[in-house]
Design a protein around this motif. Structure first.
Motif, PDB file in Angstrom:
ATOM      1  N   GLU A  88      -7.606  -6.954   5.910  1.00  0.00           N
ATOM      2  CA  GLU A  88      -7.924  -6.146   4.762  1.00  0.00           C
ATOM      3  C   GLU A  88      -6.959  -4.998   5.062  1.00  0.00           C
ATOM      4  O   GLU A  88      -6.911  -4.141   5.907  1.00  0.00           O
ATOM      5  N   LYS A  91      -8.693   0.259  -3.912  1.00  0.00           N
ATOM      6  CA  LYS A  91      -9.022  -1.233  -3.531  1.00  0.00           C
ATOM      7  C   LYS A  91      -8.852  -1.815  -2.466  1.00  0.00           C
ATOM      8  O   LYS A  91      -7.937  -0.841  -1.492  1.00  0.00           O
ATOM      9  N   THR A  92      -9.283  -2.858  -1.823  1.00  0.00           N
ATOM     10  CA  THR A  92      -8.805  -3.580  -0.588  1.00  0.00           C
ATOM     11  C   THR A  92      -8.343  -4.901  -1.165  1.00  0.00           C
ATOM     12  O   THR A  92      -8.987  -5.569  -1.719  1.00  0.00           O
ATOM     13  N   ALA A 142       0.814  -1.285  -0.042  1.00  0.00           N
ATOM     14  CA  ALA A 142      -0.042   0.021  -0.211  1.00  0.00           C
ATOM     15  C   ALA A 142       0.865   0.996  -0.199  1.00  0.00           C
ATOM     16  O   ALA A 142       0.618   2.330  -0.805  1.00  0.00           O
ATOM     17  N   PHE A 196      -3.677   5.035   4.026  1.00  0.00           N
ATOM     18  CA  PHE A 196      -4.094   3.638   3.942  1.00  0.00           C
ATOM     19  C   PHE A 196      -4.793   3.086   5.087  1.00  0.00           C
ATOM     20  O   PHE A 196      -4.559   3.736   6.124  1.00  0.00           O
ATOM     21  N   ARG A 241     -13.697  -0.906  -3.140  1.00  0.00           N
ATOM     22  CA  ARG A 241     -14.400  -0.225  -1.926  1.00  0.00           C
ATOM     23  C   ARG A 241     -15.120   0.925  -2.267  1.00  0.00           C
ATOM     24  O   ARG A 241     -14.953   1.326  -3.360  1.00  0.00           O
ATOM     25  N   SER A 281      -6.678  -1.211   2.635  1.00  0.00           N
ATOM     26  CA  SER A 281      -7.142  -0.474   1.298  1.00  0.00           C
ATOM     27  C   SER A 281      -6.153   0.738   1.192  1.00  0.00           C
ATOM     28  O   SER A 281      -5.683   1.485   2.153  1.00  0.00           O
ATOM     29  N   ASP A 282      -6.218   1.006  -0.002  1.00  0.00           N
ATOM     30  CA  ASP A 282      -5.417   2.367  -0.482  1.00  0.00           C
ATOM     31  C   ASP A 282      -6.203   2.899  -1.422  1.00  0.00           C
ATOM     32  O   ASP A 282      -7.248   2.324  -2.085  1.00  0.00           O
ATOM     33  N   THR A 283      -5.946   3.947  -1.731  1.00  0.00           N
ATOM     34  CA  THR A 283      -6.672   4.734  -2.963  1.00  0.00           C
ATOM     35  C   THR A 283      -6.191   4.786  -4.226  1.00  0.00           C
ATOM     36  O   THR A 283      -6.656   5.365  -4.983  1.00  0.00           O
ATOM     37  N   TRP A 292      -7.225  -8.325   0.569  1.00  0.00           N
ATOM     38  CA  TRP A 292      -7.651  -8.876   1.545  1.00  0.00           C
ATOM     39  C   TRP A 292      -7.000 -10.563   2.118  1.00  0.00           C
ATOM     40  O   TRP A 292      -6.540 -10.906   0.922  1.00  0.00           O
TER      41      TRP A 292
END
Length: 149
Positions: free
Chosen positions: A90, A136-137, A63, A74, A131, A92-94, A139
């Protein structure tokens, strides 16, 4: 009148935290994950803890290195399902780019893609989902005890 069936109680413990998309943020995510797992009864230094923390470390590093968007954090989410004896991790980042694993047969000294090979080796399952908002995430599921392995 329909008969009532007993249902197994399900406890899902959750930890959510946002971190700066920096190496320091990734390191803090790993450390806090270790502490949270220990608080949930997954002892520090045990095989399940080490596997989960390895996944957190690799996904957080990805991330920060590949999913970083300037000015965006993140997020780390841990969910411990006691009934299934699984921890869902999980990160998640942008950034919209999907993670890539090094192809089979690539030299061990390659520069990229090794983290997901490690995740694949220790996780029961892993994947990528969308997301809310950009990004996205990624996992993964890891067993919370030796019995779940």
């Amino acid at each position: 009148m329909p008969s009532l069936q007993a249902q197994e109680a399900v406890t899902v413990r959750v930890f959510n935290q946002r971190f700066s998309a920096t190496r320091r943020g990734a390191r803090l995510a790993r450390r806090l994950a270790t502490q949270q797992l220990d608080a949930w009864g997954i002892p520090y230094g045990s095989e399940p803890s080490d596997a989960a923390v390895l996944v957190v470390a690799e996904l957080a590093a990805n991330a920060v290195l590949h999913g970083r968007v300037p000015g965006r954090d993140f997020a780390l989410r841990l969910a411990y399902n006691t009934a299934k004896d699984l921890v869902r991790i999980e990160v998640s980042d942008t950034h919209g780019a999907m993670p890539m694993r090094a192809p089979r047969g690539v030299a061990a000294d390659g520069e990229h893609g090794r983290g997901l090979v490690l995740v694949d080796a220790v996780a029961l399952q892993w994947g990528v989902s969308g997301r809310t908002g950009p990004g996205k995430t990624v996992w993964a599921y890891v067993p919370a005890s030796h019995e779940g392995a």
